[in-house]
Every structure is written in C-alpha cells, then in structure tokens.
Scaffold this motif. Structure first.
Motif, short mmCIF file in Angstrom:
data_model
loop_
_atom_site.label_atom_id
_atom_site.label_comp_id
_atom_site.label_asym_id
_atom_site.label_seq_id
_atom_site.Cartn_x
_atom_site.Cartn_y
_atom_site.Cartn_z
N PRO A 24 0.82 -1.18 0.21
CA PRO A 24 -0.08 0.15 -0.01
C PRO A 24 0.89 1.34 0.05
O PRO A 24 0.38 2.32 -0.55
N PHE A 25 2.05 1.17 0.74
CA PHE A 25 2.97 2.35 0.74
C PHE A 25 3.34 2.72 -0.68
O PHE A 25 3.39 3.91 -1.15
N LEU A 26 3.98 1.58 -1.50
CA LEU A 26 4.33 1.95 -2.83
C LEU A 26 3.32 2.41 -3.74
O LEU A 26 3.38 3.15 -4.64
N ALA A 27 1.96 1.79 -3.60
CA ALA A 27 0.78 2.17 -4.22
C ALA A 27 0.59 3.61 -4.03
O ALA A 27 0.24 4.45 -4.98
N GLY A 28 0.61 3.97 -2.80
CA GLY A 28 0.38 5.64 -2.38
C GLY A 28 1.59 6.44 -3.05
O GLY A 28 1.17 7.49 -3.77
N VAL A 29 2.77 5.94 -3.11
CA VAL A 29 3.84 6.91 -3.46
C VAL A 29 3.45 6.89 -4.99
O VAL A 29 3.67 8.08 -5.77
N ILE A 30 3.36 6.08 -5.86
CA ILE A 30 3.12 5.94 -7.21
C ILE A 30 1.80 6.85 -7.55
O ILE A 30 1.96 7.83 -8.62
N SER A 31 0.73 6.56 -6.95
CA SER A 31 -0.53 7.33 -7.03
C SER A 31 -0.39 8.98 -6.98
O SER A 31 -0.55 9.74 -7.79
N LEU A 32 0.39 9.23 -5.87
CA LEU A 32 0.32 10.55 -5.31
C LEU A 32 1.55 11.22 -6.36
O LEU A 32 1.34 12.48 -6.61
N GLY A 33 2.43 10.40 -6.59
CA GLY A 33 3.48 11.05 -7.58
C GLY A 33 3.15 11.09 -8.79
O GLY A 33 3.49 12.27 -9.76
N MET A 34 2.12 10.37 -9.20
CA MET A 34 1.55 10.61 -10.70
C MET A 34 0.73 11.75 -10.64
O MET A 34 0.64 12.70 -11.70
N VAL A 35 -0.32 12.12 -9.78
CA VAL A 35 -0.96 13.32 -9.60
C VAL A 35 -0.21 14.55 -9.47
O VAL A 35 -0.33 15.60 -10.23
N PHE A 36 0.83 14.62 -8.72
CA PHE A 36 1.51 15.63 -8.36
C PHE A 36 2.29 15.98 -9.82
O PHE A 36 2.35 17.18 -10.02
N GLY A 37 2.72 14.89 -10.49
CA GLY A 37 3.50 15.21 -11.73
C GLY A 37 2.61 15.69 -12.84
O GLY A 37 3.30 16.65 -13.67
N ALA A 38 1.34 15.57 -12.55
CA ALA A 38 0.52 16.08 -14.06
C ALA A 38 0.41 17.44 -13.65
O ALA A 38 0.47 18.40 -14.54
N PHE A 39 0.07 17.96 -12.30
CA PHE A 39 0.05 19.40 -12.11
C PHE A 39 1.33 20.03 -12.36
O PHE A 39 1.59 21.19 -12.63
N ALA A 40 2.34 19.44 -11.61
CA ALA A 40 3.75 19.98 -11.73
C ALA A 40 4.21 20.23 -13.22
O ALA A 40 4.70 21.16 -13.48
N GLY A 41 3.76 19.39 -14.07
CA GLY A 41 4.00 19.60 -15.79
C GLY A 41 3.53 20.92 -16.09
O GLY A 41 4.24 21.48 -17.02
N GLU A 42 2.32 21.18 -15.79
CA GLU A 42 1.69 22.35 -16.36
C GLU A 42 2.48 23.62 -15.53
O GLU A 42 2.70 24.72 -16.23
N VAL A 43 2.71 23.39 -14.32
CA VAL A 43 3.53 24.63 -13.73
C VAL A 43 4.85 24.70 -14.46
O VAL A 43 5.34 25.93 -14.75
N LEU A 44 5.67 23.73 -14.72
CA LEU A 44 6.89 23.92 -15.30
C LEU A 44 6.82 24.41 -16.70
O LEU A 44 7.66 24.99 -17.15
N ARG A 45 5.79 23.85 -17.20
CA ARG A 45 5.58 24.04 -18.69
C ARG A 45 5.69 25.55 -19.02
O ARG A 45 6.14 26.37 -19.66
N GLY A 46 4.75 26.24 -17.96
CA GLY A 46 4.54 27.83 -17.92
C GLY A 46 5.78 28.37 -17.69
O GLY A 46 6.14 29.50 -18.27
N ALA A 47 6.79 27.78 -16.75
CA ALA A 47 8.11 28.40 -16.35
C ALA A 47 9.26 28.08 -17.52
O ALA A 47 9.78 29.13 -17.56
N PHE A 48 8.88 27.33 -18.17
CA PHE A 48 9.88 27.20 -19.33
C PHE A 48 9.52 28.34 -20.49
O PHE A 48 10.39 28.74 -21.12
N GLN A 49 8.28 28.42 -20.56
CA GLN A 49 7.80 29.31 -21.59
C GLN A 49 8.19 30.74 -21.27
O GLN A 49 7.99 31.73 -22.09
N SER A 50 8.27 31.06 -19.72
CA SER A 50 8.60 32.33 -19.34
C SER A 50 10.01 32.60 -19.66
O SER A 50 10.48 33.86 -19.20
N LEU A 51 10.91 31.78 -19.92
CA LEU A 51 12.29 32.07 -20.02
C LEU A 51 12.75 33.07 -21.22
O LEU A 51 12.12 33.13 -22.12
#
Length: 236
Positions: free
Chosen positions: A102-129
């Motif tokens: 269950p710990f590994l399942a939680g890490v993967i699930s939360l990491g995937m969700v975080f990664g999706a939102f972080a991808g949009e944040v980082l995309r905007g940051a790269f475009q601001s360069l």
C-alpha cells in the motif's frame, strides 16, 4: 482525559499517532521526487516540436488532472497489484503471488497526480524564459546540457517554485487518502483511535491540528526557498 488518551504506551494513543505521522511524512517525501521527475518529463513532452510527443504529454496531464485522486489510488493499488499477480502466476502458476505494498501504491499514485500538475507549472516556467539568454549561451559555446543547468534550470526553478510549493501542500493533505487502502498513516490511526475510544472530536481535532502545523511549517520553508531563489533579482 484528553492527555490520558494521548499518552504513550499501553494507556494512550500517542505512539500510534506518532507512528502514523511518520508514515505520512515518509509518504509525502518519497512521492515528491517522483512527482517532480514526472513533471519535468511531462513539461518536456508538451513543449516538444514532435506532434506525437506533445500529444503524449498533453494526454498525461489532462487525464491525471481530470481524475479524482482517490480513484487514481484505487486504480494503481488494485490494477497494478492484479497485473503483478497475473505476471507472477504466468511464470509460476503454483506460487503464492505478489503482495503489492500500500505504501508503494500511495507513492506511485500521489507522484503521478503531483507530476501532472507540476508538468503544467513547469511548462509555464519554461515558456517564461528569456530566449535571448539561451541563444547567448549557445553563442559562447555552451553545450545543451550546460545551457540547461546553468541558464534554464535556475530560472525555471525560480518561476515554478510558488506553484510547486502549493502542490507540495496539496500533496501533504492528499496523503490522508491512503488510509482507504489500509496504510497505517496518520489519518488511519486517527480513525482507529476514534472507533476504539468513541472520542471522535478529540482525535479528529488533533489530526486537523497536526496537518495544519505541517502545512504552516512547509509554508515557512517554502518562503525561505523563494527568498533564496530570488536573491539578486531586482523588483520592479
């Protein structure tokens, strides 16, 4: 009465709640680097000049941001667990199967969700360069890796840090969802204490305070990180 309930040892629930808090913190800290890695990959894909890669990155961020976090948790925990057991039974039909943590399942699930939102944040940051700085780096003979780590990454970090900080706070709170898959985190141990003692208000209020303190401490650390990242930047 409340202090007796929070005592350590056989007479109280202090040690159980502390152990659950440690699981919660470990879960969030372990999921964070996975989420950041997926975020950078997603941002790179969505900014790729190749149409297929852009579609792959956009599809990942769109799907993961559109799914409820608890549904993602159930899909990973049950789906990956079933897949592992099917593969194990194919190689060893008489084996006992594989127990998906269950710990590994939680890490993967939360990491995937975080990664999706972080991808949009980082995309905007790269475009601001400032593209001129990147071209200047290439003009003086920097290799692509040097341009990324010396010019792009420090500025992307500065632009993305406020958004990533908000995502970290959300990640801390989302760890409470793993209690539904029998991981002994803070929320599950609180629920066990409530069912045993019939004191819902005391334990739930304590859990609220603990999550609140973790968020406040995170905000303090994030404020210091933002101040450090913006050192030498002149405010308009």
């Amino acid at each position: 009465m409340v202090l007796e309930l929070l005592a350590f040892g056989d007479t109280g629930w202090g040690d159980e709640l502390l152990a659950g808090l440690w699981v919660t913190v470990r879960l969030a800290i372990t999921a964070l680097p996975l989420g950041l890695l997926l975020g950078f990959v997603a941002a790179g894909l969505t900014l790729s000049p190749v149409r297929g890669l852009r579609g792959l990155g956009t599809g990942y961020t769109t799907i993961m941001r559109g799914l409820p976090e608890i549904l993602t948790l159930f899909v990973i925990y049950n789906g990956v667990g079933m897949l592992l057991n099917n593969v194990a039974s194919w190689f060893n039909p008489e084996g006992r199967g594989i127990e998906f943590s269950p710990f590994l399942a939680g890490v993967i699930s939360l990491g995937m969700v975080f990664g999706a939102f972080a991808g949009e944040v980082l995309r905007g940051a790269f475009q601001s360069l400032n593209r001129g700085q990147i071209e200047a780096g290439k003009a003086v003979g920097m290799r692509p890796g040097q341009v990324f780590f010396r010019i792009m990454l420090p500025q992307v970090w500065r632009f993305a840090l406020p958004g990533l900080g908000n995502l970290w706070v959300n990640l801390l709170k989302d760890t409470a969802l793993v209690s539904v898959i029998a991981l002994d985190d803070l929320m599950r141990m609180t629920q066990v204490a409530v069912r045993t003692t019939k004191q819902p208000f005391s334990f739930l209020l304590l859990a609220c305070c603990i999550y609140w303190v973790m968020c406040i401490l995170s905000e303090i650390v994030l404020a210091r990180m933002e101040k450090h990242a913006n050192r030498g930047v002149r405010r308009a």
